[in-house]
Each structure stands twice: as C-alpha cells, then as structure tokens.
Design a protein around this motif. Structure first.
Motif: not given
Length: 295
Positions: A41-56
């Motif tokens: 998990l610590d080798r994975i980063v979120p997308r820089k252009d991720q349109p979703r800012k909140e995760f329900d």
C-alpha cells in the motif's frame, strides 16, 4: 449498507456498490493476459488528476475488506518515482484497505502505451457479446474519452469514438446524456433496466426539473417503457408556453437585473449615478423597440 458483489465474469461477488464506475471500467479492460500483482500500500499513490475529492463511507468499505478481502483488484500504472504506482481506478478500495490494516492490495498494472487500445478492443468485444446496460456503455465511453489523450493533448471527439465503436455521433451523444442526469436518477440506471430512450426522455426535460422529476417517478412507479417515456416528455413539452424570439433575452435580463438590485445598497453615490444613466439608456432602447412593434 450492504455491499453489492460481483465476479470478474459479472456474477455475484467482488465489490461494493459505491464503486460502480470502477466495476464497469474493470469489466471492459480486464483480459485473461493481465496478471494480478500484490503491491504494498505504501508503494501506491493516488492519481494527481483524480476528479473525486471526497470518498464516501470508507468505513463500510474497510469492514467489507476485513471480512472478504479485496476481491476486485485496483488498476494502477507506473508512477514517476521508480518502484511506485499511481492509481487509475480503485482509490476507495486502496483507502479502505489501509483503514482495514492491510499491507498489500491486489493490482492490475496497466501498460500506459497500450491502455487505450486495450480499452477500445475490450469495449467493442463487450458491446458485441454482452447485453450491457445503457449507463455501463456511457461510463465506459466517458472513461475512454478521458484517457484518450493524443500527442497534442486533445481527447477523442464523439465522432472518433463512434467510428471506433461502429456508432454515429448522435448515438454516442445519447448515451453520454445519461451521465448528465441527477445523481439519484443515474443510480436508478445502474440498478434497473432503464435504457437510453428513458434517458432521452428525461434529458428533454432538463430545463424543467420538477417535470423531469415527475416523469422519473412515472417511469419507476408505472414501469414505463423507453418509448412511453419519450411520448410522455413530448406531450408535456408541447404543453409548455411557446418561446418567443425575445424569451431567452428577457429571461437573462430579468436575472441580471435581479442580481444588480442586490448591489444597490452597497453602491456609493457615484456608482449609483453611473448605474442610473446606464439603466436609462436601456429603458430608451426598450421604448424604441416597443414603438417599432406598435407600427
């Protein structure tokens, strides 16, 4: 909320309902040749252009992962930093895994160079052999457009996507129109047998939200077919007041004046005088137009 689960073949187990978009795209771009890889998990980063800012409801996702594990892999691509990966789809599962105390997560590493080719080929194959829901097709087409960056940085046009899939521009537009509906209506498209004709009927009423809501309730309660929904929308549009040549101008002017009036109390004397002069000029033009209409 109970998790909706499914298999890679479209069966009944694998992912909760909040990730329907990821589910659809995963179905399109998976192929037998793609291997699942466990990545820290610590080798994975979120997308820089991720349109979703909140995760329900990450807590629900974490609880599901603790009980069942991550059955549907996330999709990643090599990141700029060597040895790291950037999430393409599945950030909720990644966050949920961290909350659940997991150290790794199953991933499909996407080759960025042939990602578009794989998506197009898989979508075409699925369109040919599966009875896909209209919203599944719309989500996949939208995903293709978002990922279809050319060397000039421009996405594929609707005509280009249609050509690849054997559809005309109008057909692509009809499908994408589903994604412009209110969220609760899109959810119904995910969970029921509504098709693009239903969407066409509803989008015809987008300027009349209350009427659109009434039609949607009729579709759900009375199980209207797509054709019946279109006929319903057509009848109601025919009853709407006819728009005159000046209707849009008048509507916009009224809205502009309404906003302007809220600023009057904050204006100083100089601003009020300037505004008064401009409004008198507008009034003069309107009076001249009325004279011409009376001739």
């Amino acid at each position: 909320m109970m998790a909706e689960r499914y298999t890679n073949e479209g069966g009944s187990k694998g992912i909760d309902k909040f990730d329907k978009v990821d589910k659809v795209v995963d179905l399109f771009i998976r192929s037998p040749q793609q291997k699942i890889k466990e990545i820290s998990l610590d080798r994975i980063v979120p997308r820089k252009d991720q349109p979703r800012k909140e995760f329900d409801d990450i807590e629900t996702m974490a609880a599901s992962i603790q009980e069942h594990g991550v059955i549907q892999p996330i999709r990643v691509r090599p990141a700029e930093r060597p040895g790291y990966y950037e999430i393409i789809a599945g950030e909720r599962r990644w966050r949920g895994s961290a909350m659940a105390g997991k150290e790794t997560i199953p991933c499909i590493v996407v080759d960025e160079h042939n990602h578009m080719k794989v998506m197009l080929e898989a979508l075409i194959e699925n369109l040919q052999r599966k009875n896909l829901k209209a919203i599944e097709m719309a989500l996949a087409i939208k995903d293709i457009i978002e990922y279809s960056k050319t060397s000039e940085g421009k996405p594929l046009t609707l005509e280009e996507v249609g050509k690849q899939l054997g559809y005309g521009k109008a057909r692509i537009h009809q499908l994408l129109s589903i994604l412009k509906l209110p969220d609760h209506m899109k959810q119904a498209f995910c969970e029921s047998g509504l098709n693009e004709m239903h969407a066409r009927a509803l989008t015809q009423l987008k300027r009349y939200p209350e009427t659109q809501k009434t039609l949607f309730n009729e579709i759900m309660d009375k199980k209207l077919t797509g054709q019946q929904a279109v006929e319903w929308a057509t009848r109601h549009l025919a009853q709407m007041p006819k728009k005159e040549p000046t209707s849009k101008l008048v509507e916009k002017t009224i809205k502009d004046f309404t906003r302007l009036k809220t600023r009057f109390s904050n204006m100083d004397s100089q601003e009020k005088n300037a505004t008064r002069t401009e409004l008198e000029n507008v009034l003069k033009v309107i009076k001249e137009a009325l004279v011409l209409l009376n001739e």
